[in-house]
Design a protein around this motif. Structure first.
Motif, PDB file in Angstrom:
ATOM      1  N   LYS B 547     -49.257 -58.177 -75.764  1.00  0.00           N
ATOM      2  CA  LYS B 547     -49.812 -57.532 -74.811  1.00  0.00           C
ATOM      3  C   LYS B 547     -49.217 -56.011 -74.667  1.00  0.00           C
ATOM      4  O   LYS B 547     -49.809 -55.083 -74.340  1.00  0.00           O
ATOM      5  CB  LYS B 547     -49.887 -58.092 -73.539  1.00  0.00           C
ATOM      6  CG  LYS B 547     -50.913 -59.269 -73.521  1.00  0.00           C
ATOM      7  CD  LYS B 547     -50.707 -60.000 -72.055  1.00  0.00           C
ATOM      8  CE  LYS B 547     -52.328 -60.880 -71.988  1.00  0.00           C
ATOM      9  NZ  LYS B 547     -52.261 -61.508 -70.584  1.00  0.00           N
ATOM     10  N   MET B 548     -47.921 -56.088 -74.649  1.00  0.00           N
ATOM     11  CA  MET B 548     -47.130 -54.869 -74.222  1.00  0.00           C
ATOM     12  C   MET B 548     -47.410 -53.636 -75.431  1.00  0.00           C
ATOM     13  O   MET B 548     -47.577 -52.583 -74.903  1.00  0.00           O
ATOM     14  CB  MET B 548     -45.522 -55.286 -74.285  1.00  0.00           C
ATOM     15  CG  MET B 548     -44.831 -54.217 -73.607  1.00  0.00           C
ATOM     16  SD  MET B 548     -43.058 -55.060 -73.621  1.00  0.00           S
ATOM     17  CE  MET B 548     -41.981 -53.403 -73.165  1.00  0.00           C
ATOM     18  N   ARG B 566     -52.752 -53.250 -65.437  1.00  0.00           N
ATOM     19  CA  ARG B 566     -51.454 -53.811 -65.182  1.00  0.00           C
ATOM     20  C   ARG B 566     -51.232 -55.144 -66.051  1.00  0.00           C
ATOM     21  O   ARG B 566     -50.098 -55.460 -66.326  1.00  0.00           O
ATOM     22  CB  ARG B 566     -51.362 -54.075 -63.653  1.00  0.00           C
ATOM     23  CG  ARG B 566     -51.711 -53.110 -62.856  1.00  0.00           C
ATOM     24  CD  ARG B 566     -50.541 -52.413 -62.408  1.00  0.00           C
ATOM     25  NE  ARG B 566     -50.445 -50.983 -62.219  1.00  0.00           N
ATOM     26  CZ  ARG B 566     -49.632 -50.145 -61.559  1.00  0.00           C
ATOM     27  NH1 ARG B 566     -48.415 -50.596 -61.175  1.00  0.00           N
ATOM     28  NH2 ARG B 566     -49.975 -48.871 -61.248  1.00  0.00           N
ATOM     29  N   GLU B 567     -52.384 -55.889 -66.227  1.00  0.00           N
ATOM     30  CA  GLU B 567     -52.164 -57.075 -66.939  1.00  0.00           C
ATOM     31  C   GLU B 567     -51.474 -56.989 -68.268  1.00  0.00           C
ATOM     32  O   GLU B 567     -50.827 -58.082 -68.615  1.00  0.00           O
ATOM     33  CB  GLU B 567     -53.551 -57.786 -67.053  1.00  0.00           C
ATOM     34  CG  GLU B 567     -53.603 -59.360 -67.843  1.00  0.00           C
ATOM     35  CD  GLU B 567     -54.708 -59.476 -68.325  1.00  0.00           C
ATOM     36  OE1 GLU B 567     -55.847 -58.876 -68.060  1.00  0.00           O
ATOM     37  OE2 GLU B 567     -54.698 -60.462 -69.124  1.00  0.00           O
ATOM     38  N   GLY B 568     -51.862 -56.028 -68.919  1.00  0.00           N
ATOM     39  CA  GLY B 568     -51.126 -56.018 -70.161  1.00  0.00           C
ATOM     40  C   GLY B 568     -49.688 -55.569 -70.174  1.00  0.00           C
ATOM     41  O   GLY B 568     -49.014 -55.595 -71.272  1.00  0.00           O
ATOM     42  N   ARG B 569     -49.262 -55.108 -69.210  1.00  0.00           N
ATOM     43  CA  ARG B 569     -48.030 -54.586 -68.936  1.00  0.00           C
ATOM     44  C   ARG B 569     -46.847 -55.537 -68.696  1.00  0.00           C
ATOM     45  O   ARG B 569     -46.923 -56.738 -68.143  1.00  0.00           O
ATOM     46  CB  ARG B 569     -47.690 -53.689 -67.906  1.00  0.00           C
ATOM     47  CG  ARG B 569     -48.678 -52.228 -68.021  1.00  0.00           C
ATOM     48  CD  ARG B 569     -48.398 -51.438 -66.822  1.00  0.00           C
ATOM     49  NE  ARG B 569     -49.336 -50.392 -66.672  1.00  0.00           N
ATOM     50  CZ  ARG B 569     -49.424 -49.563 -65.622  1.00  0.00           C
ATOM     51  NH1 ARG B 569     -48.496 -49.693 -64.854  1.00  0.00           N
ATOM     52  NH2 ARG B 569     -50.137 -48.747 -65.599  1.00  0.00           N
ATOM     53  N   PHE B 570     -45.640 -55.426 -69.418  1.00  0.00           N
ATOM     54  CA  PHE B 570     -44.436 -55.980 -69.180  1.00  0.00           C
ATOM     55  C   PHE B 570     -43.810 -55.686 -67.696  1.00  0.00           C
ATOM     56  O   PHE B 570     -44.452 -54.788 -67.132  1.00  0.00           O
ATOM     57  CB  PHE B 570     -43.430 -55.601 -70.135  1.00  0.00           C
ATOM     58  CG  PHE B 570     -41.907 -56.459 -70.111  1.00  0.00           C
ATOM     59  CD1 PHE B 570     -41.911 -57.646 -70.338  1.00  0.00           C
ATOM     60  CD2 PHE B 570     -40.827 -55.597 -69.734  1.00  0.00           C
ATOM     61  CE1 PHE B 570     -40.718 -58.365 -70.271  1.00  0.00           C
ATOM     62  CE2 PHE B 570     -39.768 -56.446 -69.645  1.00  0.00           C
ATOM     63  CZ  PHE B 570     -39.758 -57.717 -70.127  1.00  0.00           C
ATOM     64  N   ILE B 571     -43.378 -56.761 -67.197  1.00  0.00           N
ATOM     65  CA  ILE B 571     -42.878 -56.772 -65.889  1.00  0.00           C
ATOM     66  C   ILE B 571     -42.239 -55.122 -65.536  1.00  0.00           C
ATOM     67  O   ILE B 571     -42.693 -54.748 -64.186  1.00  0.00           O
ATOM     68  CB  ILE B 571     -41.828 -57.813 -65.339  1.00  0.00           C
ATOM     69  CG1 ILE B 571     -41.695 -57.916 -63.930  1.00  0.00           C
ATOM     70  CG2 ILE B 571     -40.873 -57.834 -66.076  1.00  0.00           C
ATOM     71  CD1 ILE B 571     -42.968 -58.004 -62.975  1.00  0.00           C
ATOM     72  N   ARG B 574     -44.840 -52.865 -64.914  1.00  0.00           N
ATOM     73  CA  ARG B 574     -45.836 -53.205 -63.571  1.00  0.00           C
ATOM     74  C   ARG B 574     -44.737 -52.750 -62.358  1.00  0.00           C
ATOM     75  O   ARG B 574     -45.676 -52.426 -61.360  1.00  0.00           O
ATOM     76  CB  ARG B 574     -45.960 -54.748 -63.577  1.00  0.00           C
ATOM     77  CG  ARG B 574     -47.051 -55.019 -64.433  1.00  0.00           C
ATOM     78  CD  ARG B 574     -47.507 -56.496 -64.148  1.00  0.00           C
ATOM     79  NE  ARG B 574     -46.862 -57.416 -65.060  1.00  0.00           N
ATOM     80  CZ  ARG B 574     -46.442 -58.657 -64.976  1.00  0.00           C
ATOM     81  NH1 ARG B 574     -46.756 -59.112 -63.896  1.00  0.00           N
ATOM     82  NH2 ARG B 574     -45.871 -59.340 -65.924  1.00  0.00           N
ATOM     83  N   THR B 820     -51.402 -53.630 -57.057  1.00  0.00           N
ATOM     84  CA  THR B 820     -52.196 -54.980 -57.155  1.00  0.00           C
ATOM     85  C   THR B 820     -51.698 -55.751 -56.073  1.00  0.00           C
ATOM     86  O   THR B 820     -50.587 -55.589 -55.446  1.00  0.00           O
ATOM     87  CB  THR B 820     -52.000 -55.600 -58.513  1.00  0.00           C
ATOM     88  OG1 THR B 820     -50.572 -55.651 -58.723  1.00  0.00           O
ATOM     89  CG2 THR B 820     -52.361 -54.935 -59.739  1.00  0.00           C
ATOM     90  N   GLN B 823     -47.698 -56.913 -55.737  1.00  0.00           N
ATOM     91  CA  GLN B 823     -47.078 -56.301 -56.743  1.00  0.00           C
ATOM     92  C   GLN B 823     -45.356 -56.159 -56.928  1.00  0.00           C
ATOM     93  O   GLN B 823     -44.861 -56.547 -57.909  1.00  0.00           O
ATOM     94  CB  GLN B 823     -47.481 -54.932 -56.970  1.00  0.00           C
ATOM     95  CG  GLN B 823     -46.756 -53.957 -57.951  1.00  0.00           C
ATOM     96  CD  GLN B 823     -47.096 -52.695 -57.934  1.00  0.00           C
ATOM     97  OE1 GLN B 823     -47.727 -52.233 -56.907  1.00  0.00           O
ATOM     98  NE2 GLN B 823     -46.844 -51.890 -58.997  1.00  0.00           N
TER      99      GLN B 823
END
Lengths: 109, 849
Positions: B547-548, B566-571, B574, B820, B823
Motif C-alpha cells: 500500500k505505502m 488515507r487508507e493507502g498510507r502508512f501511519i 496519515r 478522517t 485521525q
C-alpha cells in the motif's frame, strides 16, 4: 460504553461504525482490554488485541489488507481472522466483533 | 546384485488408468526428474519404474570428493533412501542395466532378461569416466590393474579410500588437473598420501580458467604440497601385478602406489545408440527435452545434447528436469529449456574457485578487468561486453561472487567504477565466506537473525531470498545484510535457489515492474490504492505491504490531482509525524537549510514546555526534534508552533544541510546557505521512492558532508558548483558521483531538481539514490539530466514546477477537525508501555544545564 452480560463474557458497544474509516483501524478500551478494531473494505469488522507482542507497537495504527495487519513499528504481520503471526511473532488475541444497528460490538470473555 | 522393490499397490484396481513411465538411470538427473514429476502431482498420472545400474538409492555425486577427503561419510550423501522409492510407489530396479529400447513396441530390455513396457520413457543414463589411452592399464589376465581407479561412483571412492589407507601405500598420481582431479588430489592428501597431478592441458582447470588464473591455482596447489605436471600426460603404467609407477610423455618416471583417473567424462549413450536414436556428442533432444526421434522418449542430464551443448554440471540438469516434468505432466506443455549459462563455484582442494562464461576477452572492444596477487593465491577477472558481464573468474576470494553471478545471469547494469566488481569499496566490512560463518553468527543485526535460522528455513523448503526474508525477518531492518542473506540462501540451497519473480515488481502485490505499472495506472486512470488493487492485483487481492509504495507512486503520477487517499498510507503519512517505539510521535518543524530564528526557537521552547515534551533533540539534518508527542496532541502542537512540517516522517525529500558559507566563514567560496534554503523551498514535501537528504557546502572542506548525500553540492573556486549524486553515509556508505560542475547556483538548483525528478520516476520503491545511481549508471544519468539525451528535460522540469505550485503544508492545512474520523485518536488507550521519563534530557545532562 455499555456492557451486556452474556454466558461467559461481556459484549461491549464501542459506538458507531463510522468512527473507523474503511481500510483503517481504531483502538478501544473494552472492559480493561485494549482492542484494535479494523473495518475492512468489504465492510466487515475484525478485532484483535491492540498491543503488538513483539515490542508493544500500536496495532490499530497498522495497515491492513484482506488477510493481515502489519504492526507499524517493525512490520510484523498478523492474520486478521486468527491473530497468528506470519512473521514469527507471538500471536495476537482475537475478539468476536459484530455490527448491531450500526454500532460496533466487541465480545470479551 | 538385483534388488527389486515391489510397489505396494501393484496390481490394484486403478493401476490401468495410469500411464507407465520408465526412467533409465537412477543418478542425480533421473531422481531429480522424478521428484519434479511427483511435485506436479505425477503420481496420479504415472506408475513409475526406475532402472539404476548402481546397487543403491540415489546419491549426490558431487559430494564424493568430500567422502574421499573424509569430511562426509558415504551415508551422508544419499539423496533418496530406498524408503523414499517405496513411499512414492516407485518400482526401483537397482543393479540392473537396460540394454535396448524398442520404441516401436514401446518396451525396454534389461540385462536381467526382463522386458518392461512403457508409455513414456526418460533416458537419464548420465556419463562415465573417460579413460585416456595408456599402456599397462590391464593385467596380463585382462582385468584392470589393481591400484588404478576412476573417480565417478561411490564404489570407486570406497575402493580408493581402502587402497589409500593401506600402510604400504604412500604415493598417488592423479591423471587430470580439472576440478575432479584436484579434489581427488586433496582428498588423497587427507589420507596421508603424497600426490602428483598430471594434466594434459597447458594449465590447471583450463576448461574454467584462463592461463593466469590457472597459474595462480598451480601456486596455491604447490603450497599445499601437491606436485603439478601440466602440458604432459601419462603414457604408461607399470605393473604387472599392481600399480608401481607411471611414465610421462617427457620420460619423467614417478613411483606410485595408486593412480586415479579423473580425465573428464563421456556421456553414456550406448543404449540410445543401440536403439537407433540420434546421437551426436550425446543424445540429441529438443527444447522440451524430447528425443528428436520419438515423442514418447525424453532424455535429461549429462547424457543429452541440447542445441549443440553437452553439460557436465548439476545446475543445467536441474533446469532441464523442471522443463521435462512440466511437459510430461502437462502442467505446462509450453515449457522450454533454452540452454544454461553455466557457472562453476566450488572449493577445489580448499581453494575457492568460481568461474562463469568467458575467461578472456574475444573482441577488441571487450573490457577485461584483472586483479592478480599470486602470493596470496588470489586472482580475479571479469570480462565485459556492451556493459554486461560475459565472463568472470574468482580464485581464492569469492566475496563478490553473489553479485557477479547475478549480474552474469540477469545482465544487470554494472558499477561505473569497474573495480567495484572485484572489491567492496567503502561498503560494509569484509565479509567472511558464508560457508565459514559459525552457525550462531548473527547475520541480520537489526532483527537478530543468525545463520542457522536462515539455513534451517531454506532446508524447510523455502528457497527464495524474499521468502526467507519474510519468514525470518532477516534483511528487513536497515537492509544492509540483504546481500549476505542472499548468499546464505544460495549456500543453503546448494545452487537450487529459486528466483522469486516478485523481485522485479515495484511492490510485491502487483505483478508489474515500475514502468509497466506507471503506464497501466495512467492508461486505466487509476487514482486510489483501492482502485489499483481492484484492477491490477491477482484476484483483486489487496496487499498491506504494497500500500505505502502504491500511495507514493499515485502521488508521483497524479500530483495535485491525486485524491486524499488515507487508507493507502502508512501511519506516519496519515498523521504527518514519525511514530516512535512507545506509540508516541516525533515532531520536526521545517528549518530550511538549518537556519532558524530566536522567534522560532522561542515557539519551539514554549511548545516543549506546554506539552511536557520529554526530549528535545537536534537531528542529523540540522533541525530540532520534539520527541514523545501524543497522537491526540499533534494538531494542537502544530497550531502552536505555527511552523511548516519538516517531513521527517516520510519517504520524501527531507532536508538540505548547509554550512554557513561565504557570509561568515573565512574559507567560504559561495553562499551555500542561500542555495540550501532555496532548494529546500522548492523541493519541500516531495514524495519519492525513498528518503532524500541533500546538502550544500560552501567550499571543498565540505563541512555539510556533501559527498555522502543523495544530492550534495560543493562550491569551488571561480564561482562554480559541483553537484554530486548517489552518496550515502548510513547503513551503507558511498561517496557520491560527480554529476556535473556548473557556473551558477540557478543551474545547480535546476539540475538538482531534474535529477530528483528522474530518480522519482525511475527508482524502485525504497531504492535510495546510492543504489539507483550505480544501477542506472552515471553516464546515462548524466546524458539524461545534463545533456537531455532523451529530450525529457523540459518535462522533468515542468513536473518539479507542478510540485512547487501545488505544494500544501500538511500541518497548516490541518484544521481543528480531523480529516478522517478518529485521525488522531490514541491507538493505545490504556497505558501499557513505560513511556520516556519526562525529564529525560535533564537526567542525561545532570541538571537543567
Amino acid at each position: 460504553m455499555s456492557g451486556t452480560g452474556l454466558a461467559a463474557g461481556v459484549a461491549y458497544s464501542c459506538g458507531p461504525v463510522e468512527a473507523i474509516p474503511y481500510g483503517e483501524g481504531r483502538a478501544f478500551a473494552v472492559g480493561g482490554h485494549q482492542v484494535a478494531v479494523f473495518r475492512k473494505r468489504d465492510g466487515t469488522l475484525r478485532a484483535l488485541s491492540a498491543v503488538c507482542p513483539h515490542k508493544g507497537g500500536p496495532i490499530a495504527d497498522g495497515q491492513i489488507d484482506n488477510k493481515v495487519v502489519l504492526c507499524p513499528l517493525h512490520l510484523n504481520a498478523f492474520e486478521l481472522d486468527t491473530g497468528c503471526s506470519t512473521t514469527g511473532a507471538a500471536p495476537l488475541r482475537i475478539y468476536p466483533v459484530y455490527l448491531e444497528d450500526g454500532e460496533i460490538v466487541v465480545f470479551v470473555s | 546384485m538385483t534388488t527389486l522393490i515391489q510397489r505396494p499397490d501393484e496390481g490394484l484396481a486403478g493401476e490401468n488408468s495410469r500411464r507407465r513411465l520408465i526412467v533409465i538411470g537412477n543418478g542425480m538427473a533421473g531422481a531429480r526428474v522424478v521428484e519434479e514429476i511427483l511435485a506436479r502431482g505425477g503420481a496420479t498420472q504415472f506408475s513409475i519404474t526406475m532402472f539404476g545400474d548402481e546397487p543403491y538409492g540415489n546419491y549426490n555425486r558431487i559430494m564424493l570428493s568430500h567422502v574421499l577427503s573424509g569430511e562426509e561419510s558415504h551415508e551422508d550423501i544419499f539423496l533418496n533412501s530406498l524408503e523414499w522409492y517405496i513411499e512414492n510407489s516407485i518400482t526401483l530396479h537397482t543393479g540392473v542395466r537396460v540394454q535396448r529400447i524398442d520404441r516401436f513396441a514401446k518396451v525396454v530390455f534389461s540385462d536381467d532378461g526382463q522386458i518392461t513396457p512403457y508409455d513414456e520413457l526418460i533416458v537419464a543414463t548420465g556419463s562415465r569416466s573417460f579413460m585416456p589411452p595408456m599402456d599397462g592399464l590391464y593385467t596380463p589376465r585382462g582385468s584392470l590393474l589393481p591400484g588404478l581407479f576412476a573417480f565417478r561412483t561411490i564404489d570407486d571412492t570406497r575402493g580408493m579410500i581402502d587402497y589409500a589407507t593401506r600402510d604400504d601405500h604412500r604415493r598417488a598420481v592423479v591423471i587430470g588437473g580439472g576440478l575432479l582431479g584436484l579434489e581427488a588430489a586433496r582428498g588423497l592428501q587427507n589420507h596421508g598420501i603424497e600426490v602428483d597431478v598430471v594434466h594434459s592441458g597447458r594449465w590447471l582447470m583450463n576448461a574454467q580458467l584462463g592461463r593466469e588464473g590457472g597459474e595462480v591455482l598451480r601456486r596455491s596447489m604447490a603450497q599445499l604440497g601437491v606436485g603439478i605436471f601440466t602440458n604432459n600426460r601419462v603414457v604408461s603404467i607399470w605393473g604387472p601385478d599392481k600399480v608401481k609407477a607411471v611414465r610421462l610423455r617427457d620420460e619423467t618416471e614417478i613411483h606410485c602406489d595408486l593412480v586415479v583417473v579423473a580425465a573428464g567424462i563421456r556421456p553414456n549413450t550406448d543404449v540410445a545408440t543401440t536403439s537407433g536414436f540420434t546421437v551426436e556428442r550425446a543424445i540429441v533432444v529438443d527444447d522440451q527435452m524430447r528425443t528428436v526421434d520419438d515423442d514418447h522418449v525424453f532424455a535429461v542430464g549429462e547424457c543429452v545434447q541440447h542445441r549443440g551443448e553437452v553439460y557436465g554440471l548439476v545446475a543445467p540438469l536441474w533446469e532441464q528436469a523442471v522443463v521435462l516434468a512440466d511437459v510430461i505432466t502437462g502442467s505446462n506443455p509450453q515449457a522450454a529449456y533454452l540452454g544454461s549459462r553455466t557457472a562453476t563455484k566450488l572449493k577445489v582442494a580448499g581453494v575457492e574457485v568460481a568461474a562463469m562464461g568467458l575467461t578472456e576477452p574475444e573482441r577488441e572492444t571487450d573490457e577485461h578487468i584483472i586483479f592478480s596477487e599470486p602470493r596470496r593465491g588470489i586472482f580475479k577477472s571479469v570480462v565485459i561486453r556492451d556493459g554486461k558481464i560475459i565472463g568472470a573468474t574468482l580464485l581464492g576470494d569469492s566475496k563478490k561472487l553473489a553479485f557477479l553471478q547475478q549480474a552474469f545471469d540477469r545482465g544487470l547494469p554494472l558499477p561505473e567504477e569497474r573495480v567495484e566488481l572485484l572489491f567492496d569499496l567503502g561498503g560494509p566490512p569484509a565479509e567472511v565466506g558464508v560457508a565459514e560463518l559459525a552457525e550462531d553468527a548473527q547475520i541480520c543485526n537489526c532483527n537478530g537473525v543468525c545463520k542457522s535460522t536462515i539455513v534451517d528455513t531454506v532446508k524447510g523448503g523455502c528457497k527464495t531470498v524474499s521468502g526467507v526474508m519474510d519468514a525470518t525477518r532477516a534483511g528487513k531492518g536497515c537492509g544492509s545484510c540483504k546481500g549476505l542473506v542472499a548468499q546464505l540462501v544460495e549456500y543453503a540451497a546448494g545452487g537450487g535457489v529459486e528466483e522469486d519473480p516478485s523481485a522485479h515488481y515495484y511492490v510485491p502485490g502487483i505483478p508489474m515492474d515500475k514502468p509497466a505499472l506507471v503506464q497501466t495506472i495512467r492508461v486505466q486512470d487509476l487514482r486510489s490504492v483501492a482502485e489499483v488493487f481492484a484492477a491490477l492485483a491477482p484476484n483483486g487481492e489487496e496487499d498491506a505491504k504494497s500500500k505505502m509504495g502504491l500511495a507514493s507512486l499515485l502521488k508521483l503520477i497524479w500530483g495535485a490531482e491525486a485524491p486524499d487517499d488515507r487508507e493507502g498510507r502508512f501511519i506516519n503519512d496519515r498523521v504527518h509525524a514519525n511514530i516512535q517505539k512507545d506509540g508516541t510521535f516525533s515532531v520536526v518543524p521545517q528549518m530550511r537549510g538549518g537556519v532558524t530564528t530566536p522567534e522560532q526557537l522561542r515557539r519551539i521552547a514554549d511548545v516543549a514546555e506546554k506539552y511536557a515534551v520529554p526530549m528535545v533533540k537536534l537531528t542529523g539534518g540540522q533541525r530540532i526534534d520534539l520527541l514523545g508527542i501524543k497522537k491526540e496532541d499533534l494538531p494542537k502542537v502544530w497550531a502552536d508552533l505555527g511552523m511548516p512540517s519538516g517531513f521527517a516522517y516520510g519517504k520524501s525529500f527531507r532536508t538540505v544541510k548547509t554550512c554557513v558559507g561565504q557570509e561568515f566563514c573565512r574559507f567560504g567560496l559561495a553562499d551555500s546557505t542561500k542555495l540550501g534554503v532555496e532548494l529546500e523551498t522548492r523541493m519541500q514535501g516531495m514524495e519519492s521512492p525513498a528518503k532524500m537528504k541533500l546538502s550544500v557546502s560552501g567550499c571543498p572542506r565540505n563541512c555539510a558532508e556533501s559527498y555522502v548525500k543523495d544530492v550534495g553540492i560543493v562550491a569551488i573556486d571561480g564561482g562554480r558548483w559541483e553537484v554530486y549524486v548517489g552518496g550515502a553515509a548510513g547503513a551503507h556508505v558511498r561517496k557520491g558521483d560527480l554529476l556535473v560542475t556548473v557556473d551558477d547556483a540557478e543551474t545547480a538548483k535546476k539540475l538538482t531538481a531534474r535529477f530528483i525528478q528522474y530518480y522519482r520516476e525511475n527508482a524502485k520503491w525504497l531504492e535510495r539514490t546510492y543504489a539507483f545511481v550505480p544501477r542506472v549508471g552515471l553516464d546515462r544519468i548524466k546524458a539524461v539530466v545534463v545533456e537531455d539525451s532523451e529530450g525529457i528535460a523540459e518535462r522533468l522540469d515542468a513536473a518539479v514546477q507542478d510540485h512547487v505550485d501545488s505544494y500544501v503544508d500538511p500541518w497548516s492545512q490541518q484544521g481543528a477537525d480531523p480529516v478522517t474520523p478518529g485521525q488522531f485518536r490514541t491507538s493505545l488507550p490504556l497505558e501499557v508501555l513505560p513511556t520516556m521519563p519526562p525529564d529525560r534530557a535533564e537526567q542525561l545532562l545532570g541538571g537543567a544545564w
